[in-house]
Motif scaffolding. Structure first.
Motif, mmCIF file in Angstrom:
data_model
loop_
_atom_site.group_PDB
_atom_site.id
_atom_site.type_symbol
_atom_site.label_atom_id
_atom_site.label_comp_id
_atom_site.label_asym_id
_atom_site.label_seq_id
_atom_site.Cartn_x
_atom_site.Cartn_y
_atom_site.Cartn_z
ATOM 1 N N SER A 11 65.076 24.414 53.020
ATOM 2 C CA SER A 11 65.212 25.864 52.981
ATOM 3 C C SER A 11 64.726 26.512 54.272
ATOM 4 C CB SER A 11 64.425 26.434 51.788
ATOM 5 O OG SER A 11 64.937 25.938 50.562
ATOM 6 N N MET A 12 63.635 25.997 54.858
ATOM 7 C CA MET A 12 63.114 26.562 56.100
ATOM 8 C C MET A 12 64.092 26.360 57.253
ATOM 9 S SD MET A 12 60.371 28.189 55.523
ATOM 10 C CE MET A 12 61.191 28.623 53.967
ATOM 11 N N GLY A 13 64.734 25.185 57.276
ATOM 12 C CA GLY A 13 65.760 24.972 58.288
ATOM 13 C C GLY A 13 66.879 25.980 58.150
ATOM 14 N N ASN A 14 67.235 26.264 56.912
ATOM 15 C CA ASN A 14 68.264 27.258 56.633
ATOM 16 C C ASN A 14 67.824 28.639 57.124
ATOM 17 O OD1 ASN A 14 70.879 27.624 55.299
ATOM 18 N ND2 ASN A 14 69.768 28.917 53.866
ATOM 19 N N LEU A 15 66.553 28.975 56.930
ATOM 20 C CA LEU A 15 66.020 30.270 57.363
ATOM 21 C C LEU A 15 66.146 30.421 58.880
ATOM 22 C CD1 LEU A 15 62.836 32.065 56.183
ATOM 23 C CD2 LEU A 15 63.166 31.696 58.615
ATOM 24 N N ILE A 16 65.760 29.381 59.620
ATOM 25 C CA ILE A 16 65.839 29.436 61.078
ATOM 26 C C ILE A 16 67.284 29.612 61.529
ATOM 27 C CG2 ILE A 16 65.494 28.101 63.197
ATOM 28 C CD1 ILE A 16 63.117 26.724 61.732
ATOM 29 N N GLU A 17 68.173 28.860 60.904
ATOM 30 C CA GLU A 17 69.595 28.918 61.256
ATOM 31 C C GLU A 17 70.136 30.337 61.089
ATOM 32 O OE1 GLU A 17 73.488 26.834 61.927
ATOM 33 O OE2 GLU A 17 71.490 25.986 61.903
ATOM 34 N N TRP A 18 69.817 30.952 59.960
ATOM 35 C CA TRP A 18 70.388 32.266 59.680
ATOM 36 C C TRP A 18 69.668 33.381 60.426
ATOM 37 C CZ3 TRP A 18 75.031 32.801 57.744
ATOM 38 C CH2 TRP A 18 75.584 31.719 57.053
ATOM 39 N N TYR A 19 68.410 33.200 60.761
ATOM 40 C CA TYR A 19 67.737 34.166 61.635
ATOM 41 C C TYR A 19 68.507 34.240 62.953
ATOM 42 C CZ TYR A 19 64.650 35.853 65.285
ATOM 43 O OH TYR A 19 64.158 36.540 66.365
ATOM 44 N N ASP A 20 68.764 33.081 63.545
ATOM 45 C CA ASP A 20 69.480 33.043 64.815
ATOM 46 C C ASP A 20 70.854 33.696 64.696
ATOM 47 O OD1 ASP A 20 67.467 31.806 66.175
ATOM 48 O OD2 ASP A 20 68.326 29.802 66.126
ATOM 49 N N PHE A 21 71.526 33.447 63.576
ATOM 50 C CA PHE A 21 72.883 33.966 63.414
ATOM 51 C C PHE A 21 72.884 35.487 63.280
ATOM 52 C CE2 PHE A 21 76.921 34.742 61.247
ATOM 53 C CZ PHE A 21 77.781 33.966 62.011
ATOM 54 N N TYR A 22 71.933 36.037 62.528
ATOM 55 C CA TYR A 22 71.944 37.476 62.255
ATOM 56 C C TYR A 22 71.322 38.325 63.351
ATOM 57 C CZ TYR A 22 73.728 36.687 57.606
ATOM 58 O OH TYR A 22 74.528 36.332 56.558
ATOM 59 N N VAL A 23 70.537 37.732 64.221
ATOM 60 C CA VAL A 23 69.977 38.491 65.340
ATOM 61 C C VAL A 23 71.101 39.172 66.127
ATOM 62 C CG1 VAL A 23 69.018 38.128 67.654
ATOM 63 C CG2 VAL A 23 67.740 37.403 65.655
ATOM 64 N N TYR A 24 72.211 38.479 66.276
ATOM 65 C CA TYR A 24 73.362 39.056 66.996
ATOM 66 C C TYR A 24 73.811 40.357 66.345
ATOM 67 C CZ TYR A 24 77.996 39.442 69.136
ATOM 68 O OH TYR A 24 79.113 39.898 69.799
ATOM 69 N N ALA A 25 73.987 40.335 65.034
ATOM 70 C CA ALA A 25 74.478 41.523 64.334
ATOM 71 C C ALA A 25 73.508 42.692 64.451
ATOM 72 C CB ALA A 25 74.721 41.193 62.860
ATOM 73 N N PHE A 26 72.217 42.407 64.394
ATOM 74 C CA PHE A 26 71.232 43.477 64.366
ATOM 75 C C PHE A 26 70.842 43.993 65.753
ATOM 76 C CE2 PHE A 26 69.949 41.408 60.165
ATOM 77 C CZ PHE A 26 70.750 42.271 59.442
ATOM 78 N N THR A 27 71.196 43.266 66.805
ATOM 79 C CA THR A 27 70.902 43.753 68.162
ATOM 80 C C THR A 27 72.147 44.323 68.847
ATOM 81 O OG1 THR A 27 71.230 41.507 69.016
ATOM 82 C CG2 THR A 27 68.955 42.193 68.569
ATOM 83 N N ALA A 28 73.304 44.238 68.193
ATOM 84 C CA ALA A 28 74.560 44.676 68.812
ATOM 85 C C ALA A 28 74.526 46.141 69.236
ATOM 86 C CB ALA A 28 75.723 44.429 67.859
ATOM 87 N N LEU A 29 73.822 46.992 68.481
ATOM 88 C CA LEU A 29 73.745 48.407 68.841
ATOM 89 C C LEU A 29 73.097 48.598 70.205
ATOM 90 C CD1 LEU A 29 72.671 49.976 65.413
ATOM 91 C CD2 LEU A 29 74.794 50.450 66.646
ATOM 92 N N TYR A 30 72.261 47.645 70.622
ATOM 93 C CA TYR A 30 71.568 47.769 71.903
ATOM 94 C C TYR A 30 72.316 47.111 73.054
ATOM 95 C CZ TYR A 30 67.622 49.478 69.203
ATOM 96 O OH TYR A 30 66.828 50.217 68.372
ATOM 97 N N PHE A 31 72.942 45.953 72.818
ATOM 98 C CA PHE A 31 73.542 45.262 73.947
ATOM 99 C C PHE A 31 75.050 45.452 74.092
ATOM 100 C CE2 PHE A 31 73.746 41.659 70.826
ATOM 101 C CZ PHE A 31 75.103 41.377 70.909
#
Length: 437
Positions: free
Chosen positions: A30-50
């Motif tokens: 489950s923790m591996g899954n958490l790391i994977e999806w953190y990395d994936f969603y950072v893109y969506a949540f920072t798009a307003l800035y970059f």
């Protein structure tokens, strides 16, 4: 008195795991899954800035269309990643496939973290952004199916719905941590600093976190060798006899993933770009709503252990079809943060009927020798076509001046999911490790 889990077949490396060892493996997976999806969603949540750094334009919607288009391309790589890692997991083991996919995700995040902008290298900037996103999409295509397969096989008999729900608990946790990191940065940096360099920090954190999985890979115990011994293990030829299961996963993934991305990643942009709420307020709303959403997963997972996976899917499809248009219509004009919280949570609560057992019911539909391939490939295709395109389709409707058309589009896909659930078999009581059809 502690009850040991039911014995598993000879040839299964996890057969003699104690309850504690099995629990540790579930946590590690489950923790591996958490790391994977953190990395994936950072893109969506920072798009307003970059977005302006890679797609210069005076129109915010046009900028977001550019970054959302690349977001969607990342999803289009999921079927390829699902095929590759699904085949790998069925032939060489779930554990190795999960570790490799997480490390690959970290490489994609590291690339994005150090990318030059459009002002520095012109059109090469969005091209390299696309490359980083493609690496992430390929990685995620493999992670979902192998994690779903692993958790379904190592979970305790009779409580698979509950334990498998932690795949989405950690998936949501990845989103939550991504949002929390951005909220902290917003408090420490100005908006100009976030646009200049602050958006890179979450990607760098994700890249480092992904590499830490190498330190814990010994806790992940392989679940089966029996599948790899099958002559058609991990092959399309072996998957073809199970085309009904494949179509079932496609139909339910279409509705479940679309609704998930509408009420999670796209909702941040929707509340800013359509309801005209303050971005910082929206981040707080979305952070707050993810907490009860995560807590609902084990609840609905337990429910599926009692009423069956098919009943969960029927309830999801029916409620999503009925409520999508009213919820999105109200959210388009919402002013209060509290009202936004309640409405978004309502959508995600309905979605929880699907997300809580999303990986489990898919894994239970396939026999062990093509399970990872079947789940990964079918999910990858359905998610790419409907989940990954959600933001782009929504923004296209908005750009055309017909935003309400998107509400009906989501409703129609959820109705398809309901019809699919009517035709699926109930998998409650299935023992994944003994299923060698």
């Amino acid at each position: 008195m502690t009850t040991e889990p039911q014995a598993t077949p000879i040839g299964n490396p996890a057969a003699e795991l104690s309850t504690a060892g099995r629990a540790r493996a579930i946590i590690a997976g489950s923790m591996g899954n958490l790391i994977e999806w953190y990395d994936f969603y950072v893109y969506a949540f920072t798009a307003l800035y970059f977005s302006a750094e890679f797609f210069p334009s005076e129109d915010l919607t046009a900028q977001l269309l550019g970054t959302s288009g690349i977001f969607a391309v990342g999803f289009l790589l999921r079927p390829l990643g699902g095929w590759y890692f699904g085949r790998f997991a069925d032939r060489h083991g779930r554990r190795r496939a999960m570790v490799v996919s997480i490390v690959l995700m970290g490489i994609g995040s590291a690339l994005i973290a150090v990318l030059p902008t459009y002002a520095a290298i012109g059109a090469f900037a969005p091209a390299l952004l696309l490359l980083g996103r493609m690496i992430q999409g390929f990685s995620t295509g493999g992670q979902y199916g192998t994690a779903a397969t692993y958790l379904s096989e190592i979970a305790f008999t009779g409580r698979r719905g509950f334990f498998a729900s932690f795949q989405y608990v950690t998936l949501i946790g990845g989103q939550l941590i991504a949002l929390a990191v951005i909220l902290v940065l917003q408090q420490l940096l100005t908006t100009e600093e976030m646009r200049a360099f602050g958006w890179r920090i979450p990607f760098a954190i994700g890249a480092v976190a992904a590499m830490t999985i190498l330190l814990f890979r010994h806790v992940l115990h392989e679940t089966t060798r029996t599948g790899a011994q099958h002559p058609d293990a991990g092959t399309i030829r072996g998957l073809l006899p199970h085309w009904r299961a494949f179509v079932t996963v496609l139909g339910l993934t279409a509705g479940g993933s679309l609704m998930f991305y509408v009420f999670s990643t796209y909702m941040q942009k929707y509340l800013v770009n359509t309801a005209h709420m303050d971005p910082k307020t929206v981040n707080w709303v979305m952070t707050a709503v993810l907490i009860p959403f995560a807590l609902l997963q084990p609840v609905f997972g337990l429910l599926s252990d009692r009423i069956g996976r098919r009943t969960n899917m029927l309830l999801f499809g029916a409620l999503a079809t009925i409520t999508t248009v009213p919820l999105l219509s109200l959210l388009a004009n919402v002013q209060s943060a509290t009202a936004a919280f309640v409405l978004v949570l309502a959508g995600l609560a309905i979605n929880s009927l699907y997300t809580s057992i999303s990986g489990l019911f898919k894994a239970e539909l396939f026999p062990v020798h093509v399970r990872a391939l079947g789940v990964s490939l079918a999910y990858g295709i359905g998610n790419a076509l409907f989940g990954g395109s959600a933001e782009y389709v929504a923004l296209s409707f908005k750009a055309a001046g017909r935003e309400s058309g998107f509400y009906w589009y989501v409703t129609a896909i959820c109705a398809v999911a309901f019809l699919t659930a009517l035709l699926m078999r109930n998998t409650r009581g299935t023992d994944p490790l003994h299923d060698t059809r």
